[in-house]
Scaffold this motif. Structure first.
Motif, short mmCIF file in Angstrom:
data_model
loop_
_atom_site.label_atom_id
_atom_site.label_comp_id
_atom_site.label_asym_id
_atom_site.label_seq_id
_atom_site.Cartn_x
_atom_site.Cartn_y
_atom_site.Cartn_z
N PHE A 40 -6.21 7.43 -0.13
CA PHE A 40 -5.78 6.61 -1.27
C PHE A 40 -6.25 5.17 -1.10
CE2 PHE A 40 -2.53 3.58 -2.76
CZ PHE A 40 -2.62 3.78 -4.14
N LEU A 41 -6.06 4.61 0.11
CA LEU A 41 -6.49 3.23 0.35
C LEU A 41 -8.00 3.09 0.16
CD1 LEU A 41 -4.44 1.97 3.45
CD2 LEU A 41 -3.89 1.79 1.02
N GLY A 78 0.81 -1.20 0.00
CA GLY A 78 0.00 0.00 0.00
C GLY A 78 0.84 1.26 0.00
N ARG A 131 -9.99 4.94 -1.73
CA ARG A 131 -10.33 5.06 -3.15
C ARG A 131 -9.95 3.81 -3.94
NH1 ARG A 131 -8.46 11.38 -4.25
NH2 ARG A 131 -10.38 12.33 -3.44
N GLU A 132 -8.90 3.15 -3.46
CA GLU A 132 -8.45 1.92 -4.12
C GLU A 132 -9.25 0.71 -3.66
OE1 GLU A 132 -5.61 1.38 -6.45
OE2 GLU A 132 -6.26 3.47 -6.76
N MET A 141 1.64 6.76 -6.83
CA MET A 141 0.56 7.67 -7.22
C MET A 141 1.00 9.12 -7.05
SD MET A 141 -1.86 9.89 -5.86
CE MET A 141 -2.08 9.39 -4.14
N ARG A 171 -9.12 -0.60 -0.68
CA ARG A 171 -8.35 -1.39 0.28
C ARG A 171 -8.84 -1.18 1.71
NH1 ARG A 171 -2.19 -1.92 -1.83
NH2 ARG A 171 -2.53 -1.53 -4.05
N ALA A 226 2.39 1.71 -3.52
CA ALA A 226 1.39 2.16 -4.49
C ALA A 226 1.04 3.63 -4.24
CB ALA A 226 0.14 1.29 -4.40
#
Length: 304
Positions: free
Chosen positions: A83-84, A5, A86-87, A12, A89, A8
């Motif tokens: 970010f997590l 994570g 939105r992904e 980004m 996760r 990534a």
């Protein structure tokens, strides 16, 4: 999963936001530190709760970290967990409701216009100086003229290629943070001293305006700091109060005090966000107060 994570997330930031290498390194350190703290509590980055993240921030405060550092860590956490989410996760952002510590607004240090002139006047070699000392003072004069005329960051200054000064244009193309390019005006005084330095350095065949000991590499920050230290002593200024960043602040402060627009200053400084430039609004406030004292009909000092 947490390590993947982080990778990534950093990818980004680099790809979509053009984050600088130093920014990416700082975010990695912040997330690694958070991960280690959570591991002591028997959890991971991916599983952290709002309470655990709040406890981590409280630990930072108890450890004596500044409010500014705490705020930066919180900003990193918010962006990472967003970010997590939105992904896919995580179902939520556990850092979204955490409050940042209050920060006292620290005004940037800057020199007076007279101090800047004293610095520039000190960049003169003795009449009996050898070539090395003569060149050293020319390097100092050129660097200070460009810094004060353009407000460059020291990293931008030292990485300037000779080719950028060889154009007939009065504009300088600068590559700033995140690889973003901007154009800044260059004064005739700065261009003249740069031309003198390039003529003296022509035998070095360096691609840089400010070559290092190895002419194929740029001068280091440490090398430039030593030159700045010596010039400050010659000018009768405290070397501890002088840095390239202080010159950048002086550039911005003096421009605003002479009537420059805040948005134009943002472009010249290469700030991605106008909020960063607003630290200089203390100058605008002082100017407005002075105008009020001088021109308001009910002011004791009103002219008229």
């Amino acid at each position: 999963m947490s390590a993947a994570g982080i990778e990534a997330f950093l990818e980004m930031l680099a790809a979509e936001r053009g984050a600088a290498l130093n920014t990416l390194k700082a975010y990695r350190r912040d997330l690694d530190d958070l991960a280690a703290a959570l591991a002591h509590q028997g959890t991971t980055l991916a599983q952290a709760s709002p309470g655990q993240l709040g406890g981590y921030l409280a630990d930072l405060a108890r450890a004596g970290l500044s409010a500014r550092t705490q705020a930066r860590r919180l900003s990193c956490m918010r962006q990472y967990y967003l970010f997590l989410a939105r992904e896919g996760r995580r179902p939520d952002n556990p850092a979204s409701m955490l409050e940042a510590p209050r920060q006292t607004a620290a005004l940037p240090r800057f020199l007076s216009e007279g101090d800047v002139e004293s610095l520039l006047a000190a960049c003169v070699a003795r009449a009996d100086a050898g070539q090395q000392e003569t060149r050293r003072m020319l390097v100092a004069r050129t660097a200070l003229e460009i810094l004060y005329a353009s407000g460059l960051r020291v990293s931008e200054l030292l990485s300037l290629p000779r080719a950028s000064l060889q154009r007939a244009s009065g504009m300088l193309v600068v590559r700033g943070k995140g690889g973003r390019e901007r154009m800044v005006p260059l004064s005739s005084r700065a261009r003249d001293t740069a031309d003198d330095l390039m003529r003296m350095d022509r035998p070095l065949s360096s691609p840089f305006l400010f070559p290092g000991r190895n002419p194929q590499r740029a001068m280091t920050r440490q090398g430039f700091d030593r030159i700045l230290h010596d010039v400050a002593l010659k000018a009768g200024l405290d070397p501890q109060s002088l840095s390239p960043h202080v010159l950048r602040h002086s550039f911005a402060t003096h421009l605003l005090s002479h009537g420059a627009d805040l948005r134009a200053l943002q472009m010249l400084l290469g700030h991605a966000d106008i909020a960063t430039t607003q630290i200089y609004t203390h100058v605008l406030t002082e100017r407005l107060q002075q105008a009020l004292r001088q021109h308001h009909p009910l002011s004791e000092h009103a002219v008229g």
